[in-house]
Motif scaffolding. Structure first.
Motif, PDB file in Angstrom:
ATOM      1  N   LEU A 121       0.829  -1.208   0.000  1.00  0.00           N
ATOM      2  CA  LEU A 121       0.000   0.000   0.000  1.00  0.00           C
ATOM      3  C   LEU A 121       0.858   1.251   0.000  1.00  0.00           C
ATOM      4  O   LEU A 121       0.517   2.251  -0.657  1.00  0.00           O
ATOM      5  N   ALA A 122       1.989   1.237   0.718  1.00  0.00           N
ATOM      6  CA  ALA A 122       2.906   2.372   0.678  1.00  0.00           C
ATOM      7  C   ALA A 122       3.427   2.578  -0.733  1.00  0.00           C
ATOM      8  O   ALA A 122       3.523   3.720  -1.223  1.00  0.00           O
ATOM      9  N   ALA A 125      18.212   5.650  -3.972  1.00  0.00           N
ATOM     10  CA  ALA A 125      16.822   6.117  -3.957  1.00  0.00           C
ATOM     11  C   ALA A 125      16.740   7.495  -3.332  1.00  0.00           C
ATOM     12  O   ALA A 125      17.588   7.888  -2.518  1.00  0.00           O
ATOM     13  N   ASP A 126      15.706   8.228  -3.705  1.00  0.00           N
ATOM     14  CA  ASP A 126      15.414   9.519  -3.079  1.00  0.00           C
ATOM     15  C   ASP A 126      14.689   9.338  -1.748  1.00  0.00           C
ATOM     16  O   ASP A 126      14.729  10.213  -0.889  1.00  0.00           O
ATOM     17  N   LEU A 127      14.011   8.201  -1.599  1.00  0.00           N
ATOM     18  CA  LEU A 127      13.263   7.920  -0.371  1.00  0.00           C
ATOM     19  C   LEU A 127      13.262   6.420  -0.135  1.00  0.00           C
ATOM     20  O   LEU A 127      13.047   5.639  -1.073  1.00  0.00           O
ATOM     21  N   VAL A 128      13.508   6.022   1.112  1.00  0.00           N
ATOM     22  CA  VAL A 128      13.424   4.619   1.522  1.00  0.00           C
ATOM     23  C   VAL A 128      12.352   4.514   2.604  1.00  0.00           C
ATOM     24  O   VAL A 128      12.382   5.257   3.596  1.00  0.00           O
ATOM     25  N   VAL A 129      11.408   3.596   2.427  1.00  0.00           N
ATOM     26  CA  VAL A 129      10.322   3.379   3.383  1.00  0.00           C
ATOM     27  C   VAL A 129      10.451   1.966   3.935  1.00  0.00           C
ATOM     28  O   VAL A 129      10.411   0.991   3.182  1.00  0.00           O
ATOM     29  N   ASP A 130      10.598   1.855   5.257  1.00  0.00           N
ATOM     30  CA  ASP A 130      10.712   0.557   5.917  1.00  0.00           C
ATOM     31  C   ASP A 130       9.323   0.059   6.306  1.00  0.00           C
ATOM     32  O   ASP A 130       8.671   0.615   7.186  1.00  0.00           O
ATOM     33  N   ALA A 131       8.879  -0.992   5.621  1.00  0.00           N
ATOM     34  CA  ALA A 131       7.600  -1.644   5.944  1.00  0.00           C
ATOM     35  C   ALA A 131       7.847  -3.114   6.227  1.00  0.00           C
ATOM     36  O   ALA A 131       7.079  -3.981   5.802  1.00  0.00           O
ATOM     37  N   LEU A 181      11.659   6.729   6.034  1.00  0.00           N
ATOM     38  CA  LEU A 181      10.418   6.663   6.795  1.00  0.00           C
ATOM     39  C   LEU A 181      10.181   5.229   7.246  1.00  0.00           C
ATOM     40  O   LEU A 181      10.728   4.280   6.678  1.00  0.00           O
ATOM     41  N   VAL A 182       9.342   5.075   8.251  1.00  0.00           N
ATOM     42  CA  VAL A 182       8.985   3.760   8.788  1.00  0.00           C
ATOM     43  C   VAL A 182       7.464   3.697   8.882  1.00  0.00           C
ATOM     44  O   VAL A 182       6.820   4.671   9.300  1.00  0.00           O
ATOM     45  N   THR A 183       6.880   2.558   8.521  1.00  0.00           N
ATOM     46  CA  THR A 183       5.427   2.447   8.510  1.00  0.00           C
ATOM     47  C   THR A 183       4.976   1.046   8.902  1.00  0.00           C
ATOM     48  O   THR A 183       5.784   0.126   9.039  1.00  0.00           O
ATOM     49  N   GLY A 184       3.670   0.879   9.094  1.00  0.00           N
ATOM     50  CA  GLY A 184       3.091  -0.425   9.389  1.00  0.00           C
ATOM     51  C   GLY A 184       3.490  -0.952  10.760  1.00  0.00           C
ATOM     52  O   GLY A 184       3.697  -0.194  11.711  1.00  0.00           O
ATOM     53  N   ASP A 185       3.627  -2.271  10.861  1.00  0.00           N
ATOM     54  CA  ASP A 185       3.980  -2.898  12.136  1.00  0.00           C
ATOM     55  C   ASP A 185       5.360  -2.479  12.613  1.00  0.00           C
ATOM     56  O   ASP A 185       5.690  -2.657  13.793  1.00  0.00           O
ATOM     57  N   ALA A 186       6.197  -1.946  11.733  1.00  0.00           N
ATOM     58  CA  ALA A 186       7.513  -1.455  12.150  1.00  0.00           C
ATOM     59  C   ALA A 186       7.380  -0.231  13.046  1.00  0.00           C
ATOM     60  O   ALA A 186       8.300   0.105  13.795  1.00  0.00           O
ATOM     61  N   VAL A 187       6.234   0.450  12.995  1.00  0.00           N
ATOM     62  CA  VAL A 187       5.941   1.577  13.884  1.00  0.00           C
ATOM     63  C   VAL A 187       5.117   1.105  15.071  1.00  0.00           C
ATOM     64  O   VAL A 187       5.424   1.424  16.226  1.00  0.00           O
ATOM     65  N   CYS A 188       4.052   0.366  14.794  1.00  0.00           N
ATOM     66  CA  CYS A 188       3.153  -0.057  15.869  1.00  0.00           C
ATOM     67  C   CYS A 188       2.550  -1.405  15.515  1.00  0.00           C
ATOM     68  O   CYS A 188       1.898  -1.544  14.469  1.00  0.00           O
ATOM     69  N   VAL A 236      -4.961   0.162   9.860  1.00  0.00           N
ATOM     70  CA  VAL A 236      -3.974   1.172  10.243  1.00  0.00           C
ATOM     71  C   VAL A 236      -2.941   1.337   9.133  1.00  0.00           C
ATOM     72  O   VAL A 236      -2.578   2.460   8.753  1.00  0.00           O
ATOM     73  N   ALA A 237      -2.463   0.242   8.560  1.00  0.00           N
ATOM     74  CA  ALA A 237      -1.470   0.315   7.489  1.00  0.00           C
ATOM     75  C   ALA A 237      -2.014   1.063   6.278  1.00  0.00           C
ATOM     76  O   ALA A 237      -1.289   1.848   5.646  1.00  0.00           O
ATOM     77  N   SER A 238      -3.276   0.841   5.954  1.00  0.00           N
ATOM     78  CA  SER A 238      -3.853   1.517   4.794  1.00  0.00           C
ATOM     79  C   SER A 238      -3.996   3.019   5.044  1.00  0.00           C
ATOM     80  O   SER A 238      -3.772   3.838   4.137  1.00  0.00           O
ATOM     81  N   LEU A 239      -4.350   3.398   6.278  1.00  0.00           N
ATOM     82  CA  LEU A 239      -4.457   4.821   6.601  1.00  0.00           C
ATOM     83  C   LEU A 239      -3.082   5.478   6.626  1.00  0.00           C
ATOM     84  O   LEU A 239      -2.927   6.650   6.255  1.00  0.00           O
ATOM     85  N   GLU A 240      -2.063   4.738   7.043  1.00  0.00           N
ATOM     86  CA  GLU A 240      -0.706   5.273   7.009  1.00  0.00           C
ATOM     87  C   GLU A 240      -0.237   5.467   5.573  1.00  0.00           C
ATOM     88  O   GLU A 240       0.523   6.402   5.279  1.00  0.00           O
ATOM     89  N   ALA A 241      -0.681   4.611   4.660  1.00  0.00           N
ATOM     90  CA  ALA A 241      -0.329   4.792   3.249  1.00  0.00           C
ATOM     91  C   ALA A 241      -0.939   6.083   2.702  1.00  0.00           C
ATOM     92  O   ALA A 241      -0.284   6.828   1.951  1.00  0.00           O
ATOM     93  N   LEU A 242      -2.172   6.373   3.070  1.00  0.00           N
ATOM     94  CA  LEU A 242      -2.780   7.649   2.659  1.00  0.00           C
ATOM     95  C   LEU A 242      -2.018   8.824   3.266  1.00  0.00           C
ATOM     96  O   LEU A 242      -1.805   9.849   2.603  1.00  0.00           O
ATOM     97  N   ALA A 243      -1.603   8.679   4.524  1.00  0.00           N
ATOM     98  CA  ALA A 243      -0.834   9.745   5.173  1.00  0.00           C
ATOM     99  C   ALA A 243       0.503   9.954   4.474  1.00  0.00           C
ATOM    100  O   ALA A 243       0.979  11.097   4.340  1.00  0.00           O
ATOM    101  N   LEU A 244       1.128   8.881   4.013  1.00  0.00           N
ATOM    102  CA  LEU A 244       2.384   8.978   3.278  1.00  0.00           C
ATOM    103  C   LEU A 244       2.188   9.750   1.984  1.00  0.00           C
ATOM    104  O   LEU A 244       2.967  10.664   1.661  1.00  0.00           O
TER     105      LEU A 244
END
Length: 457
Positions: free
Chosen positions: A18-19, A160-166, A304-311, A323-331
């Motif tokens: 989703l991210a 990369a310009d951005l790395v997202v840890d999921a 950035l860090v998202t999903g279960d890696a955050v909570c 929660v993961a899907s809402l974090e993807a929208l926030a991203l």
């Protein structure tokens, strides 16, 4: 139009997929790296051991996924997933009482995790500019001048310009940040030692009078829970569990005996005569864990860090994918709202608001039980005492059930359950129940809510 060159997402989990979908709005190319060999179709992925257990896609999660991947609901339905009203076609049993049914307008989907994740993987991989590389474990980050510029895998370095840890509960982000000289994020941990087991049974059309979901929650007397979800292939996916290392048996007889100990007989009556079609599988969740990245004064750019890696929540509440899907929208919105400069601060502040509500609900609910290790507050005791009366009232008032489900589906905040209009409905339902118990037509003494009492802690 995309304005940035390349983004990397670590992990082909639901959160990672989703991210990646969210990043395609602003990046010309997105690479998803996963350490596993990814299965074809709807087979289970090795790195998602919990995929063989019941997963619910809540209404708000479905809406968010639909926003990122239009048409997803219809596509899942075409493969056997079942969109349904979460109050009208479900049986929610809280405090041993079934919630009153009504058309709530909250549409979730019952579907196996394997089918959902497999379909998400196909949809995201088909987006122009997205590539999914399997068998690529990320060993570390590449950084320069306070900014992450790529990752190191076992075979190469990718820029990369951005790395997202999921990458989930096992995220190496804390270690990577420490290696770059950053302070670790404060970590909140509530040890639950939740053990659960899942068995799959054949499903008949008249099972549960046509209901597609059955949820039985723990009570003060019974610290065990169970759920049955109707999934594709005319199957029931049944998961039961207990706190403090209370591991359910995996064999049919022992599993069935465990369901008989729940606070209501509905799940036992379902599986007692059902035909088993898969062997039982165990799983264990040691703790609820939240990493407070939003509180850090320093954080590297480009990461950035998202999903279960955050909570990572108690999975029995079924809120992780939403929660993961809402974090993807926030991203997506954090990048669209200001580009990559300062995106970490915007993103982590935004997802704090996403996580706060379900974290309070899950931790507050878990701390009812003595097997759970954590700080018990007077506020939590008051809330849990009130919710006992709320659920008793919701067994008679379907509007209260709808309001509760809006909170459980992450649409309304938990505080909405204590608005004056809701408190009044709870009191009226309790007063009516008291009248019937005393045989008084329209009268009788209402049971006190005792929200401030420690007796109900």
């Amino acid at each position: 139009m995309p304005v940035h060159d390349h983004a990397i997402v670590i992990g082909a989990s639901v959160a990672g997929l989703l991210a990646a979908a969210a990043l395609t709005d602003t990046f010309q190319s997105v690479t998803i790296l996963d350490r596993d060999t990814l299965p074809p179709g709807t087979a289970h992925r090795r790195g998602t051991a919990q995929s063989r257990h019941a997963h619910g896609l809540l209404a708000r999660g479905r809406e968010a996924m639909e926003e990122l991947l239009p048409g997803l609901t219809e596509e899942l339905a075409a493969q056997g997933g079942m969109p349904r009203d979460l109050q009208l076609h479900s049986r929610w049993i809280s405090e041993g009482r079934p919630m009153a049914k009504a058309d709530s307008g909250l549409i979730g989907v019952t579907v196996s995790r394997a089918l959902l994740e497999g379909h998400l993987r196909r949809r995201v991989a088909a987006i122009p500019g997205v590539r999914v590389l399997e068998g690529r474990a990320v060993l570390g980050l590449v950084a320069c001048g306070g900014r992450v510029t790529g990752v190191v895998t076992g075979t190469e370095t990718l820029r990369a310009d951005l790395v997202v840890d999921a990458s989930g509960r096992g995220s190496q982000a804390p270690r990577w940040l420490a290696e770059m000289g950053y302070e670790p994020a404060a970590e909140e941990r509530v040890r639950i030692e939740l053990c659960y087991a899942t068995r799959v049974y054949a499903r008949k059309p008249d099972d549960l009078d046509g209901d597609q979901t059955l949820v039985t929650t723990p009570t003060d007397a019974v610290h065990r829970a169970g759920v049955a979800l109707a999934v594709e292939g005319d199957r029931w996916m049944v998961t039961v569990g207990g706190y403090g290392g209370d591991q359910p048996p995996l064999d049919h007889e022992g599993f069935t005996a465990f369901t008989k100990t729940l606070a209501a007989p509905d799940l036992y009556e379902l599986v007692r005569d059902a035909e088993p079609i898969e062997e039982g599988r165990p799983y264990r969740t040691p703790a609820n864990v939240r990493r407070r990245y939003e509180r850090l004064a320093r954080f590297p750019g480009g990461f950035l860090v998202t999903g279960d890696a955050v909570c990572a929540f108690n999975p029995m509440y079924g809120q992780g994918m939403t929660v993961a899907s809402l974090e993807a929208l926030a991203l997506r919105d954090a990048i669209a709202g200001g580009g990559l400069d300062g995106v970490a601060r915007r993103f982590f502040r935004s997802i704090r608001k996403v996580v706060d509500g379900p974290w309070d609900v899950v931790v507050g609910g878990d701390l009812r039980f003595p097997e759970v290790e954590g700080v018990r507050t007077r506020k939590a005791a008051m809330v849990n005492a009130y919710l006992r009366h709320f659920h008793a009232a919701a067994a008679r008032d379907p509007e209260l059930g709808r309001r509760f489900l809006r909170v459980a589906n992450l649409i309304d905040p938990p505080a909405s359950l204590m608005k004056p209009s809701t408190l009044l409905r709870v009191w009226r339902a309790g007063r009516s129940a008291g009248a019937r118990a005393e045989g008084l037509p329209g009268g009788g003494k209402a049971p006190a809510l005792q929200v401030g009492s420690n007796d109900s802690a």
